[in-house]
Motif scaffolding. Structure first.
Motif, PDB file in Angstrom:
ATOM      1  N   UNK A  37      27.906  14.516 -24.931  1.00 18.38           N
ATOM      2  CA  UNK A  37      27.780  14.796 -26.357  1.00 18.38           C
ATOM      3  C   UNK A  37      29.053  15.414 -26.927  1.00 18.38           C
ATOM      4  N   UNK A  38      29.324  15.096 -28.184  1.00 18.53           N
ATOM      5  CA  UNK A  38      30.493  15.467 -29.001  1.00 18.53           C
ATOM      6  C   UNK A  38      31.716  14.608 -28.690  1.00 18.53           C
ATOM      7  N   UNK A  39      31.663  13.761 -27.649  1.00 20.86           N
ATOM      8  CA  UNK A  39      32.776  12.865 -27.385  1.00 20.86           C
ATOM      9  C   UNK A  39      32.638  11.601 -28.237  1.00 20.86           C
ATOM     10  N   UNK A  40      33.732  10.870 -28.358  1.00 21.46           N
ATOM     11  CA  UNK A  40      33.702   9.597 -29.071  1.00 21.46           C
ATOM     12  C   UNK A  40      33.048   8.530 -28.198  1.00 21.46           C
ATOM     13  N   UNK A  80      21.681  22.485 -35.046  1.00 18.65           N
ATOM     14  CA  UNK A  80      21.493  21.908 -33.712  1.00 18.65           C
ATOM     15  C   UNK A  80      22.335  20.657 -33.512  1.00 18.65           C
ATOM     16  N   UNK A  81      22.753  20.425 -32.268  1.00 24.15           N
ATOM     17  CA  UNK A  81      23.489  19.222 -31.922  1.00 24.15           C
ATOM     18  C   UNK A  81      22.485  18.081 -31.760  1.00 24.15           C
ATOM     19  N   UNK A  82      22.527  17.126 -32.667  1.00 30.33           N
ATOM     20  CA  UNK A  82      21.525  16.063 -32.732  1.00 30.33           C
ATOM     21  C   UNK A  82      22.051  14.814 -32.028  1.00 30.33           C
ATOM     22  N   UNK A  83      21.857  14.766 -30.708  1.00 33.42           N
ATOM     23  CA  UNK A  83      22.361  13.616 -29.955  1.00 33.42           C
ATOM     24  C   UNK A  83      21.326  12.508 -29.836  1.00 33.42           C
ATOM     25  N   UNK A  84      20.054  12.843 -29.991  1.00 35.08           N
ATOM     26  CA  UNK A  84      18.960  11.866 -29.895  1.00 35.08           C
ATOM     27  C   UNK A  84      18.083  11.937 -31.133  1.00 35.08           C
ATOM     28  N   UNK A  85      17.446  10.818 -31.460  1.00 35.56           N
ATOM     29  CA  UNK A  85      16.483  10.753 -32.563  1.00 35.56           C
ATOM     30  C   UNK A  85      15.237  10.043 -32.033  1.00 35.56           C
ATOM     31  N   UNK A  86      14.094  10.698 -32.103  1.00 39.11           N
ATOM     32  CA  UNK A  86      12.854  10.127 -31.572  1.00 39.11           C
ATOM     33  C   UNK A  86      12.379   8.974 -32.452  1.00 39.11           C
TER      34      UNK A  86
END
Length: 221
Positions: free
Chosen positions: A36-39, A71-77
């Protein structure tokens, strides 16, 4: 969920796979521990033209005052994506494809030590994950951010984790990208069984600084 993944496909192969125009600033490959946070590589479509570009993994809603304002939103349900204020607009109009070789997930042993697993398609074809994206910031500091859509895990990996990325087959790509009209919500369902395989890998991958092909090599538990 999906918190780490690997990608080794060269940019020209990805461009042909998706029939997309590649950007000039794509992240380097191979990459065996994308965090997460990487391209990440992502495919979008507009005016019947697909583009392969780079996005920051970690969706930033438009109301954040800084990229780390919440919050760091890396996934979306998948089940709630259309209802969440952070994701609803993107789910309707800003969807993308995020290619991978496979992803990592973790279980715990009796001592609560984290045990990593590598998960890929049994047919070894590229794993194309559904994503959503959002531009954030002003013109001088604008970034394009994304999240991976997740669904209930299929039966073949449910013992490892109850969530997994939403994996799309080539026939689904036009609908997810909006090229085939409305109806992308019909794709947001658990994947079929017996499609994925998983094996234990070295705990070295627990470090977000670890790299190298050996990270996804099978180990004997």
């Amino acid at each position: 969920m999906c918190g780490r993944f690997a990608l080794t496909l060269p940019a020209d192969v990805m461009a042909r796979l998706f029939a997309a125009q590649p950007a000039n600033d794509l992240p380097p490959v191979p990459r065996f521990n994308i965090c997460p946070t990487e391209l990440v590589h992502a495919v979008t479509s507009a005016q019947e033209i697909r583009r392969l570009g780079a996005m920051r993994w970690g969706f930033v809603p438009h109301w954040y005052k800084s990229s780390s304002d919440g919050p760091l939103l890396i996934n979306a349900r998948a089940e709630t994506i259309a209802e969440k204020p952070a994701f609803a607009a993107a789910a309707r109009a800003r969807r993308c494809l995020i290619p991978a070789d496979g992803f990592y997930e973790w279980t715990k042993d009796a001592d609560s030590a984290r045990l990593p697993w590598y998960i890929r398609r049994r047919d070894t074809e590229p794993m194309v994950m559904a994503g959503i994206w959002q531009d954030w910031g002003n013109d001088d500091a604008r970034i394009t951010t994304c999240a991976i859509v997740t669904a209930a895990a299929s039966a073949d990996i449910a013992a490892i984790h109850h969530r997994m990325p939403l994996i799309l087959d080539p026939a689904d790509w036009p609908l997810w990208l909006g090229e085939a009209g409305h109806g992308a919500a019909t794709l947001m369902r658990p994947g079929p069984p017996d499609r994925l395989e998983a094996w234990r890998v070295d705990p070295a991958v627990n470090s977000n600084r670890a790299q190298g092909e050996g990270l996804r090599a099978p180990i004997t538990p």
